[in-house]
Structures are given as structure tokens and as C-alpha cells.
Scaffold this motif. Structure first.
Motif, PDB file in Angstrom:
ATOM      1  N   VAL A 564      -4.037  16.206  -1.614  1.00  0.00           N
ATOM      2  CA  VAL A 564      -4.911  17.212  -2.214  1.00  0.00           C
ATOM      3  C   VAL A 564      -4.652  17.223  -3.709  1.00  0.00           C
ATOM      4  CG1 VAL A 564      -5.517  19.655  -2.300  1.00  0.00           C
ATOM      5  CG2 VAL A 564      -4.865  18.612  -0.120  1.00  0.00           C
ATOM      6  N   THR A 565      -5.696  17.018  -4.496  1.00  0.00           N
ATOM      7  CA  THR A 565      -5.559  17.074  -5.954  1.00  0.00           C
ATOM      8  C   THR A 565      -6.243  18.341  -6.445  1.00  0.00           C
ATOM      9  OG1 THR A 565      -7.611  15.829  -6.344  1.00  0.00           O
ATOM     10  CG2 THR A 565      -5.588  14.556  -6.080  1.00  0.00           C
ATOM     11  N   ALA A 566      -5.601  19.029  -7.374  1.00  0.00           N
ATOM     12  CA  ALA A 566      -6.131  20.317  -7.811  1.00  0.00           C
ATOM     13  C   ALA A 566      -5.922  20.490  -9.307  1.00  0.00           C
ATOM     14  CB  ALA A 566      -5.465  21.452  -7.051  1.00  0.00           C
ATOM     15  N   ILE A 567      -6.995  20.908  -9.976  1.00  0.00           N
ATOM     16  CA  ILE A 567      -6.929  21.297 -11.382  1.00  0.00           C
ATOM     17  C   ILE A 567      -7.583  22.671 -11.491  1.00  0.00           C
ATOM     18  CG2 ILE A 567      -7.042  18.895 -12.162  1.00  0.00           C
ATOM     19  CD1 ILE A 567      -9.988  19.418 -12.928  1.00  0.00           C
ATOM     20  N   PRO A 568      -7.413  23.365 -12.615  1.00  0.00           N
ATOM     21  CA  PRO A 568      -8.102  24.647 -12.776  1.00  0.00           C
ATOM     22  C   PRO A 568      -9.601  24.508 -12.537  1.00  0.00           C
ATOM     23  CG  PRO A 568      -6.485  24.352 -14.502  1.00  0.00           C
ATOM     24  CD  PRO A 568      -6.554  23.059 -13.762  1.00  0.00           C
ATOM     25  N   TRP A 569     -10.181  25.470 -11.844  1.00  0.00           N
ATOM     26  CA  TRP A 569     -11.583  25.357 -11.477  1.00  0.00           C
ATOM     27  C   TRP A 569     -12.465  26.229 -12.352  1.00  0.00           C
ATOM     28  CZ3 TRP A 569      -7.757  27.053  -8.116  1.00  0.00           C
ATOM     29  CH2 TRP A 569      -7.675  28.431  -7.903  1.00  0.00           C
ATOM     30  N   VAL A 570     -13.793  26.035 -12.231  1.00  0.00           N
ATOM     31  CA  VAL A 570     -14.776  26.766 -13.031  1.00  0.00           C
ATOM     32  C   VAL A 570     -15.175  28.038 -12.305  1.00  0.00           C
ATOM     33  CG1 VAL A 570     -17.074  26.704 -14.059  1.00  0.00           C
ATOM     34  CG2 VAL A 570     -15.646  24.647 -14.044  1.00  0.00           C
ATOM     35  N   VAL A 600       0.800  16.306   4.433  1.00  0.00           N
ATOM     36  CA  VAL A 600      -0.072  16.767   3.349  1.00  0.00           C
ATOM     37  C   VAL A 600       0.775  16.917   2.099  1.00  0.00           C
ATOM     38  CG1 VAL A 600      -1.590  18.611   2.533  1.00  0.00           C
ATOM     39  CG2 VAL A 600      -1.570  17.999   4.965  1.00  0.00           C
ATOM     40  N   VAL A 601       0.289  16.405   0.982  1.00  0.00           N
ATOM     41  CA  VAL A 601       0.948  16.611  -0.309  1.00  0.00           C
ATOM     42  C   VAL A 601      -0.090  17.099  -1.301  1.00  0.00           C
ATOM     43  CG1 VAL A 601       2.672  14.818   0.119  1.00  0.00           C
ATOM     44  CG2 VAL A 601       0.577  14.226  -1.087  1.00  0.00           C
ATOM     45  N   VAL A 602       0.394  17.750  -2.339  1.00  0.00           N
ATOM     46  CA  VAL A 602      -0.481  18.315  -3.364  1.00  0.00           C
ATOM     47  C   VAL A 602      -0.125  17.718  -4.712  1.00  0.00           C
ATOM     48  CG1 VAL A 602      -1.154  20.422  -4.578  1.00  0.00           C
ATOM     49  CG2 VAL A 602      -0.813  20.468  -2.099  1.00  0.00           C
ATOM     50  N   VAL A 603      -1.139  17.261  -5.430  1.00  0.00           N
ATOM     51  CA  VAL A 603      -0.995  16.844  -6.823  1.00  0.00           C
ATOM     52  C   VAL A 603      -1.723  17.892  -7.647  1.00  0.00           C
ATOM     53  CG1 VAL A 603      -1.461  15.067  -8.540  1.00  0.00           C
ATOM     54  CG2 VAL A 603      -0.931  14.411  -6.171  1.00  0.00           C
ATOM     55  N   HIS A 604      -1.001  18.611  -8.497  1.00  0.00           N
ATOM     56  CA  HIS A 604      -1.605  19.738  -9.200  1.00  0.00           C
ATOM     57  C   HIS A 604      -1.398  19.615 -10.703  1.00  0.00           C
ATOM     58  CE1 HIS A 604       2.268  21.837 -10.067  1.00  0.00           C
ATOM     59  NE2 HIS A 604       2.660  21.140  -9.007  1.00  0.00           N
ATOM     60  N   VAL A 605      -2.342  20.174 -11.430  1.00  0.00           N
ATOM     61  CA  VAL A 605      -2.291  20.154 -12.891  1.00  0.00           C
ATOM     62  C   VAL A 605      -2.628  21.539 -13.411  1.00  0.00           C
ATOM     63  CG1 VAL A 605      -3.254  19.168 -15.009  1.00  0.00           C
ATOM     64  CG2 VAL A 605      -2.994  17.733 -12.967  1.00  0.00           C
ATOM     65  N   ALA A 718       4.710  19.462  -3.592  1.00  0.00           N
ATOM     66  CA  ALA A 718       3.764  19.320  -4.699  1.00  0.00           C
ATOM     67  C   ALA A 718       4.358  18.414  -5.763  1.00  0.00           C
ATOM     68  CB  ALA A 718       3.433  20.685  -5.290  1.00  0.00           C
ATOM     69  N   TYR A 719       3.520  17.641  -6.396  1.00  0.00           N
ATOM     70  CA  TYR A 719       3.951  16.653  -7.388  1.00  0.00           C
ATOM     71  C   TYR A 719       3.086  16.773  -8.643  1.00  0.00           C
ATOM     72  CZ  TYR A 719       6.125  14.637  -3.235  1.00  0.00           C
ATOM     73  OH  TYR A 719       6.859  14.457  -2.091  1.00  0.00           O
ATOM     74  N   PRO A 720       3.676  16.553  -9.798  1.00  0.00           N
ATOM     75  CA  PRO A 720       2.904  16.653 -11.042  1.00  0.00           C
ATOM     76  C   PRO A 720       2.130  15.382 -11.372  1.00  0.00           C
ATOM     77  CG  PRO A 720       5.187  16.200 -11.554  1.00  0.00           C
ATOM     78  CD  PRO A 720       5.106  16.344 -10.064  1.00  0.00           C
TER      79      PRO A 720
END
Length: 1003
Positions: A564-570, A600-605, A718-720
Motif C-alpha cells: 500500500v502506497t500512501a501520500i497526503p490526499w486532496v 501487507v506493507v505500507v510505503v508512506h510519505v 511501514a517503510y519510508p
């Protein structure tokens, strides 16, 4: 008459051993100086034990007895003693006898054997250990059988013989039981030996990690200093046992330090002390060790520096530390250690310099470096991970990573093992133990000092000659997950401790950033995974969109893992929002908890609070069944290690670590652990005199199955960076595949045409005729062909060609077409330099080729040309085996030629190799497609090639005198193969500690 040299004191028979209760003892030959010790020992043996030994009342030893039991020739009459604190606690002796039972010399190959163990030390497994050692001594001296007379009532001794695993015969005659043991090691005897070793070494570690009382030696009366810091950490950590402060410099009127009793020496403590933390200058440590030994302390953690890391004098000081501690039955962590931590609620031990111990978790961490230990602890805590145990062993002069692998194998509180190693003292044993442990829980290793060619200062271990790439291949063979950096070690450990193992390589990618999804897709391809097309949820996606997409991906039978990749949303007003991380965390947890068990892993920014929220799981999810992969039903994946053994903590205890706010932290999940990987069947226990049954623990032996775990709270890591997350998944996929394959055991085939005894005779003759040279002797072509031929390995003959006429004669004898090639060392196997001429069909071509060869490269005397009949066309390969002083026998395979050598495209396996491993060996090189028909070429006979590998493996495994074999080239055609060149080197057999009786390393 026996040569005098054989009567010399056999120092190599000395050994330190770990006993069943975790204590240590020393086994050594009995000498003429031991008369007083023998008499004192015998006086402490009960009348009943004396009766069992001599079949009659025997209250004391006569002078004649003492002389006979202390004077041995170390050939036909041998006596061994077990000592603790320098005093005898057990003895064993054998006397060689002939067919009539009378004293004899070689070639008689039978001996009478008798044991006597002091009553206070019975039940510690001493007789079993002594039998292993006296049997090894007897085999060395040409004795093949032991005979023993035992009274029927002496059940303990009968059990020792019965449970040893040797082939034996028993009969009852003249009121006693006569047992005859064949001393040739068997699969059962090796399994029994290794089972006892595992239990004893695990128990010795348990005594260090689970003490009921601890003394901190060197704790000062004023704040500051190493000893006082450890004392403070022990108390702040809530240690559940008794604590004492010990310092020789304390004034007599000082009764307490930090609220615990303060004494000048352990002799002032009236209760037993299990563990001593030593934090005094190195020159004072011997006195401290003696004080601890006299008080009955079970183990030491030596924080003091000034040992092998400081130079030769320190190295000798370190050896003396280990010798002294073992003489009292104590084991040592350190010196120069950072300390140990055990988070179990019943112990809560922080005997380290870490002021903030980690929370309780399921990871066991061992490190040989204090600095790296600090970094790993900080990294794991920062990412919300908890530990079961932590050990920073410093110079690891005694207790090593091997001991902790033995402990963690059965530890119900540890699901994943992380190791940072700078040296491996016994690679052969390490790979065996790692393979056994890896079959039920992941073992992840980061190795420092990979390219220095020497062990770090302080690590007095054998230095391996094999390159790091080979070490990595051997670790992979054992199922070890190799991490290149300590960051990667943490990344892998976090995933494996919180997520089930993937059933395959198919990875779903979803998120609200197309670019981040593409980066993840590329990273998957780099890791050899099979990514599905990324699903872009767009930047307007809300947490509920993530929940729906993740649940859909997890339900897809064609998906094995999800990133799962996640960045700030609109937001609704069109502005970018970082949002409430807890909302997204809840959405991901909900989707994961109600879907099939997949990692499941998360890549977040830059999503504020996400990592903290996801690292704090708050619910326990219902169980989820196994899923089916693309190829049909897949083995049920395992959460990390897959098994919580009996006695593991409750689900709340197993994941009680609070979340730590960090952009690089672990994140929460609430999913139960599914069933273990299918195929890891339970091994029936073998009978053992040491109590519980022994299991087969050889390189290819199955491991016991993991029991079905109870539901526990977990975390989604979670990973950067996408690359780090995907790398961790790739490692989990490879490990899961190895684990499934490991459940299907290979076998070492038997070949009817192998002449093992004939080969042994050839080796004995050649070594006997050679001048003594520790480097060994290289065999000539005829001897090489004879030796290899005994194992069904045919080498195509060559004929020397010192001149053109001799070359023509050789070609006529062998039959056209032929090859003309040089054998000079600087040109051997270098066809690219023009030293080979092929397909010479007649005399004219032979003469022309000979002239061109000598004109180009030099005189015949320098080139050493030979003629050989042409072999069928095929793929040129190379097969090698070499004995490494640290790793043991290693079999290597690759394609022949400069390109493969330059790129290091060789695959390696530890000997003995099974049929399954031989097949994997061929397929693990990068140029393997050339063997299976590449770009329209015909596939070659890989079955014949696998058989050749197995025969070479058998050869070097059966005969340790063979220190190197090289078959080059081996031309593999569509049908069959041809060995065109071979070389063999012999040397006196090296020590193979992992196959001998149990013993602790002595560095």
C-alpha cells in the motif's frame, strides 16, 4: 611395539563440554599426576556405585589399582576423566582385548569399557558425553567395538549404552548383561548426539537469560560507572529476582546501594547467585571469576574491556578467562559485552548498558557489536517492534550465536531470529543449526567484516578462505535470510515478525500516487517478484477507498502480498491534506483483519500520525483460513516464524508494545497467525539417556513442525521507501519458498559402482609414499584417474606430446579426431589464449597445429602439450570441491571459461549434497539457461551432470583426506558428459569438529 610418539600425551583429546543441566565440565586424559585426585574422587562415590562398577564391595582403591588407573599408554589402555573445578567427578577407561577377552594390542579391534560417575553428579548427562569421547578416541586408535559387563540392576548405565544410537548386541550371561557396541557412527547416534547437544546448549543459555538472582560485581557506591549503570538498569527494568551489589572497595559499614544489599564479595551472600555481571578492570576479573566459581554462580556477563581486542596479551587474558570460568562449570557472555535483556514478564531482565529496554515482542536479537546493538535496539524501538531477548556478546569468547540458535529453536517467546555477526567461529555448525531453526522460524543475518579477509579484533576464530559470495550462498542453502545492512536487518525482521509468509511472488500494488506505484512496480521486478499492475486510487482517495481496495486485493487468489502506497490526499476543498493518520490506519487494519492472511506493507510519505496510529493495534481479529495460489491450493502461510509453542504468552502479552511516533515505524494490524507451512512434519523422537528423545539434526534432517499459533495482535510494517518495503517482501518470498522445499527432503543416493574401500586404499598408499607436507600432495594424471574411477568418474585419457612426431603417434593411438592442448599452469584452461586446437582429423592437421602452437606460445618444454580424443560437442562446465578450514567441504559448479570466472558466476553447496540440492545447484547460476536450450540450442544432459555432482560430493565426504578436486572442463552433451581434465590434492585429514563428539570451541 607401539612407536613412542603414540604414547605422548594426546592433548587434542581435551575438551570442554556442556552438560544436560547447562553447566560445563572438562574431559581430559588421565595422567600419572592424578593419583590423589583419583583417590579423592573414589572416596566420594557411594558404596552402591562402587558395587555396580566392580561387581563386589570395593570400599577403597589399593595402590596397585591407583597405579593401573593412572598409567596408560593412550593406545591399548586409555582413561578419561571429567573434571569440575579441577577435581574428578567421573572416569571412563578402556582396555583393548582379543577374542578370548585377554589384554591385547593392535590389530585387535575390541576393548572393554567401564564408567564411574560420582553420585552427586549423576543425572547431568556426564556418562553420555564420556561415551561419545571415549568412542572417538577408540576409533582413532583402531578399535571398532566396545564390550561392557553391567549388572542387571544398574539401569542407568544400561540406558546410557542403549540410548547412544550405536549398533549393539546384548545378552545375559553369568549374572550380568553383556553389551557389545559397534563404534561406527550411525544416523541414529549422530541424531542422539545432536539432540543432546541442542538441549544442553539451550539450557546453558536459559540459565543466563532467566536467573532468579543477579550480582553486579563492580557497582560503585557513587553514581556513574559501568557497574552502577547496569545496577540501575536492572532495578528500573523491574527485574523479578534478587539483586546484589558487589564491590571489594565498599566500606564494611555500607549495607545497601540503590536499595539492594551491598557486599564486598560473593562469599558474604548467603543465598545462591545465578548470574554475575562483571564490570571491573580486566586485571581484577580472575579474582572475581574465582569468587563466583566458589560461590556456585552459573554464568557470567563480562562487560570489562582489555581483552583480545587490545592485542596478543589481551588475547591470552581472554583465553584464560574462558578456561577459568569453564573449570567452575560457568559459561561466559563477553568479554567486552554490552549485556543481555530478557523481556519475559517472569524475568524482566535488563542486565545491559541500554537505559531504555525494548518492549516485549517476538524477536530474538543477537549482536557481536555493542555499537551495532545500540543502533539495532534504537531502530526496532523507534519502529514499534518488541523483543523477546537481546544479547550483545562482544568478543563472544565462549557463548556465541550458535548457542542462541540452539535456545531460540525451542523458545516459545521468539518467532524471528535476527543476528548481526562479524565472524562465524564454526560455519559448518552454524549452517546446520540455522537450517534446523529456519525450518520453523526465520533466521535473518547481517554480516559485518565481509571483505576484510580477517576476523575483527577480539574474535579469535578460524578465518575462512572462501569469498563472501560463497558464504552467502551457503547461508542461503541453510535457509538464512541474508541482509546486506543493519537497516535491512530491521526491515526484514519487522515484516517477518508481524506478517504471514507469502504463498508466492505475486504482489498487488495500490495507493493514491501513480509515481510511487510505478517505483514500487520497478522495485518488485528488480527483486524478481511478479507485480500486478498498480492500482491508482488517485490523490482524491479517502481512507474508505483504501479499505475497499486492500480488501479486494487480499481476496484476489492471484495475489500473494500487497504493498500500500500512501501520500497526503486532496480534500473536498481541493487542498492537500495529510489527514488524520489514525483514520487511514483504522481503514487498513479493518481490511486486513477480515481478509485472507497475506502480508501487507505500507510505503508512506509525509502523512502525519500514520505510523504512530498504525503501530498501536487495538483489536484481536478473527482467524482467517489459508488461501489458494495461482497453481492450486497453497500451503498455509505462517506469521513470521509461524509457531508459538506451548507456554507462549496471551495475545495481549504478545504485542503489548506501544506505538512510537516515527516516520519509519512499524504499523498496526490485528490478524491471527495462520497454520504452519505444510510439510514440516514432526520427527519421531529417538530414545535418549539424557531424558527427552533426540531428533535428527543433520544438514538434511527435517525439523519438528510448528504448532498452530493462537491469535495475536500484530503490526503492519511501514517503510519510508518503496525499495526497502519490496526488498523485505522479496526476502520473505524466498524464505517461504525455501521452507516449502525444505519440507521435501532430498537424499544422498547410493551407487553400486562406488568402491569406497578401494579409494581409501589408494589414498593411504599415495599419502604414505608422499613426503610430509601440511599443504598436501597433488596427484599425477594416472593416480587421479585411478582414484576418481573408484567413484565412477571417468576422465578421458591424454597422451604427452613433447614433439610433433609424438603428437602424431598419440593421435593414432587415441583415434581421430583429436585435440592438441597445452597443460602448462599459466595456460591451463585458457582456450582464449590460443593454447587449444580442436577437431584435428589427420596427421597433417596435427603437425600444422603443433607448429602453430609452438610458434605462438613457446617451446614444447614450456607448454607441456598433450593429445586427447575429441569429446562430443556440448556445454563446457567446471565442477570443484574444496575443504575450507572453517566451513568444511564445499562443492562448486559453474560454466567453464573466462567470462564466468570474471563474473564470479559459480554456485556453491555444503557437502554432502542431496539429489535435490544438486538439481538446484545447476539452476542457480546466472548462465544456467545455456544448459536447458537457449536461443534454439539443444538442452544438455543435466541428469548426467547432477549425477557427477553427487559422485564428487560423496567422494570428498567419504574421504576427508581429499582437500581439493577440480574437474575442468566437463563437456556436457545432449547425451552424457566427458571429463576432459581433473586434478586432486590429498593431505592428512583436517579436523571436523562438527562431526566429532560434542565439545565447546577452544580459541
Amino acid at each position: 611395539m607401539t612407536p613412542p610418539s603414540q604414547h605422548a600425551y594426546p592433548a587434542h583429546w581435551e575438551a570442554d563440554v556442556v552438560l544436560r543441566d547447562g553447566g560445563t565440565a572438562r574431559v581430559r586424559p588421565i595422567t600419572t599426576d592424578d593419583a590423589e585426585r583419583l583417590v579423592s574422587f573414589y572416596e566420594q562415590v557411594s558404596d552402591e556405585s562402587k558395587y555396580y562398577r566392580f561387581f563386589a564391595p570395593y570400599p577403597r582403591l589399593s595402590d596397585k589399582d591407583v597405579y593401573r588407573f593412572t598409567h596408560h599408554d593412550y593406545v591399548d589402555r586409555v582413561g578419561l576423566a571429567v573434571t569440575v573445578g579441577g577435581e574428578f567427578v567421573a572416569t571412563v577407561r578402556y582396555d583393548r582385548i582379543d577374542a578370548r577377552g585377554m589384554p591385547a594390542s593392535a590389530p585387535a579391534d575390541e576393548a572393554e569399557v567401564a564408567f564411574l560417575v560420582q553420585d552427586a553428579h549423576q543425572g547431568r548427562g556426564i556418562a553420555s558425553a564420556l561415551l561419545e569421547h571415549i568412542a572417538a578416541v577408540a576409533r582413532e586408535r583402531g578399535i571398532r567395538r566396545f564390550a561392557a559387563e553391567v549388572l542387571p540392576a544398574n539401569n542407568k548405565m544400561i540406558k546410557v549404552f542403549r540410548d547412544a544410537g550405536f549398533t549393539q548386541k546384548r545378552n545375559f550371561e553369568d549374572g550380568s548383561v553383556r553389551l557389545v557396541l559397534d563404534l561406527e557412527p550411525t544416523a541414529e547416534s549422530l541424531a542422539v548426539q545432536r539432540g543432546r547437544e541442542q538441549r544442553a546448549e539451550a539450557r546453558s543459555v536459559q540459565r543466563l537469560l532467566g536467573p532468579s538472582s543477579v550480582a553486579v560485581v563492580g557497582a560503585g557506591r557513587t553514581a556513574g560507572g559501568v557497574g552502577r549503570a547496569v545496577l540501575r538498569n536492572l532495578l528500573d527494568g523491574g527485574f523479578t529476582g534478587r539483586v546484589y551489589a558487589v564491590n571489594l572497595a565498599l566500606p564494611p559499614d555500607l549495607a545497601e546501594i540503590d536499595g539492594v544489599p551491598a557486599v564486598r564479595s560473593l562469599a558474604e551472600i548467603r543465598e545462591p547467585v545465578d548470574l554475575a555481571i562483571v564490570a571491573v578492570p580486566a586485571e581484577r576479573v580472575p579474582d572475581v571469576v574465582a569468587d563466583c566459581g566458589e560461590h556456585g554462580v552459573q554464568g557470567l556477563v563480562v562487560l570489562s574491556a582489555g581483552y583480545a581486542e587490545s592485542g596478543p596479551a589481551g588475547r591470552e587474558r581472554q583465553r584464560e578467562l574462558v578456561r577459568q570460568a569453564r573449570s567452575y562449570g560457568m559459561r561466559v557472555i563477553g568479554p567486552n559485552a554490552f549485556g543481555v535483556i530478557n523481556t519475559a514478564p517472569a524475568v524482566r531482565l535488563n542486565a545491559s548498558l541500554a537505559p531504555e529496554p525494548p518492549d516485549r515482542g517476538r524477536i530474538g536479537l543477537f549482536t557481536q557489536s555493542g555499537a551495532i546493538g545500540i543502533a539495532l535496539l534504537a531502530g526496532l524501538v523507534r519502529r514499534g517492534a518488541g523483543l523477546s531477548t537481546f544479547i550483545s556478546a562482544g568478543n563472544r569468547a565462549d557463548v556465541s550465536g550458535n548457542d542462541f540458535l540452539q535456545y531460540w529453536h525451542d523458545d516459545p517467546d521468539t518467532d524471528v531470529v535476527l543476528l548481526y555477526l562479524e565472524s562465524i567461529g564454526n560455519p559448518r555448525k552454524f549452517t546446520r543449526l540455522a537450517r534446523r531453526t529456519g525450518a520453523i522460524k526465520p533466521v535473518v543475518v547481517a554480516k559485518g567484516a565481509r571483505h576484510s579477509g580477517s576476523a575483527p579484533p577480539g574474535h579469535a576464530v578460524p578465518v575462512t578462505r572462501i569469498p563472501d559470495a560463497t558464504v552467502s550462498a551457503l547461508l542461503s542453502q541453510a535457509g538464512v535470510i541474508r541482509a546486506d545492512t543493519v537497516t535491512e536487518l530491521v526491515d526484514a525482521g519487522l515484516l517477518l515478525s508481524t506478517q504471514p509468509l507469502p504463498a508466492g511472488p505475486h504482489v498487488a500494488i495500490l495507493g493514491n500516487s501513480e509515481s510511487l506505484g510505478l517505483l514500487t512496480y520497478d522495485a518488485c521486478l528488480t527483486e524478481g517478484l511478479r507485480p500486478l499492475p498498480p492500482l491508482d486510487l488517485t490523490t482524491s482517495a479517502r481512507p474508505e477507498d483504501f479499505r475497499t481496495a486492500l480488501a479486494t486485493a487480499l481476496a484476489d487468489p492471484g495475489c500473494d502480498a500487497v504493498v500500500v502506497t500512501a501520500i497526503p490526499w486532496v480534500g473536498e476543498n481541493g487542498t492537500t491534506e495529510s489527514g488524520d493518520g489514525e483514520v487511514l490506519a483504522t481503514a487498513l487494519r479493518d481490511a486486513a483483519s477480515t481478509s485472507p492472511a497475506k502480508p501487507v506493507v505500507v510505503v508512506h510519505v509525509e502523512i502525519g500520525g500514520l505510523a504512530k496510529a498504525l503501530s498501536a493495534a487495538t483489536t484481536t481479529a478473527p482467524g482467517r483460513g489459508p488461501v489458494s495460489g495461482p497453481g492450486g491450493p497453497a500451503p498455509a502461510p505462517v506469521r513470521g516464524s509461524g509457531a508459538h509453542g506451548p507456554g507462549s504468552g496471551s495475545s495481549a502479552d504478545a504485542s503489548s508494545a506501544p506505538g512510537i511516533s516515527s516516520g519509519d515505524s512499524g504499523v498496526g494490524d490485528a490478524r491471527p497467525a495462520p497454520a504452519p507451512v505444510r510439510g514440516s512434519a514432526e520427527v519421531p523422537p529417538a530414545s535418549s539417556a539424557d531424558g527427552a528423545g533426540a531428533r535428527a539434526t543433520g544438514p538434511n534432517a527435517p525439523a519438528p513442525a510448528a504448532t498452530t499459533p493462537t491469535p495475536t495482535l500484530g503490526r503492519i510494517p511501514a517503510y519510508p521507501a518503496a525499495e526497502r518495503a519490496v526488498r523485505a517482501i522479496g526476502q520473505a518470498v524466498s524464505y517461504a519458498q525455501w521452507r516449502r522445499q525444505a519440507a521435501e527432503l532430498g537424499k544422498v543416493p547410493e551407487y553400486d559402482d562406488i568402491d569406497e574401500s578401494g579409494a581409501a586404499g589408494v589414498i593411504e598408499r599415495l599419502l604414505g609414499a608422499a613426503s610430509p607436507d601440511p599443504r598436501g600432495v597433488g596427484l599425477g594424471d594416472d593416480d587421479t584417474r585411478e582414484l576418481l574411477g573408484r567413484y565412477g568418474i571417468a576422465v578421458r585419457p591424454t597422451l604427452p606430446a613433447p614433439g610433433a612426431d609424438r603428437a602424431v603417434e598419440a593421435a593414432a593411438r587415441l583415434g581421430y579426431p583429436v585435440a592438441l592442448k597445452t597443460t602448462a599452469p599459466h595456460l591451463r584452461h585458457r582456450a582464449d589464449l590460443g593454447g587449444v586446437r580442436l577437431d584435428l582429423a589427420d596427421e597433417a592437421q596435427v603437425r600444422t597445429a603443433y607448429r602453430e602452437l609452438t610458434d605462438l606460445l613457446g617451446a614444447p618444454a614450456d607448454l607441456l602439450p598433450v593429445v586427447q580424443a575429441m569429446a562430443p560437442r556440448g556445454v563446457d562446465t567446471v565442477v570443484r570441491a574444496v575443504i575450507d578450514p572453517a566451513a568444511g567441504a564445499v562443492l562448486s559448479f559453474g560454466l567453464a571459461g573466462v567470462a564466468s570466472e570474471l563474473l564470479g558466476d559459480l554456485a556453491h553447496r555444503l557437502v554432502p549434497v542431496t539429489d535435490r540440492e544438486a538439481a538446484e545447484l545447476l539452476r542457480s547460476i546466472r548462465t544456467a539457461p545455456l544448459l536447458f536450450g537457449w536461443r534454439g540450442s539443444a538442452p544438455v544432459d543435466t541428469t548426467a551432470l547432477e549425477e557427477l555432482l553427487l559422485r564428487v560430493s560423496r567422494l570428498v565426504d567419504d574421504h576427508p583426506e581429499i582437500v581439493s578436486v577440480a574437474l575442468e572442463p566437463v563437456v556436457v552433451a545432449a547425451r552424457g558428459l566427458s571429463v576432459l581434465g581433473a586434478s586432486v590434492r590429498l593431505a592428512p585429514p583436517p579436523s571436523r569438529d562438527d562431526l566429532g563428539p560434542r565439545r565447546l570451541p577452544s580459541y
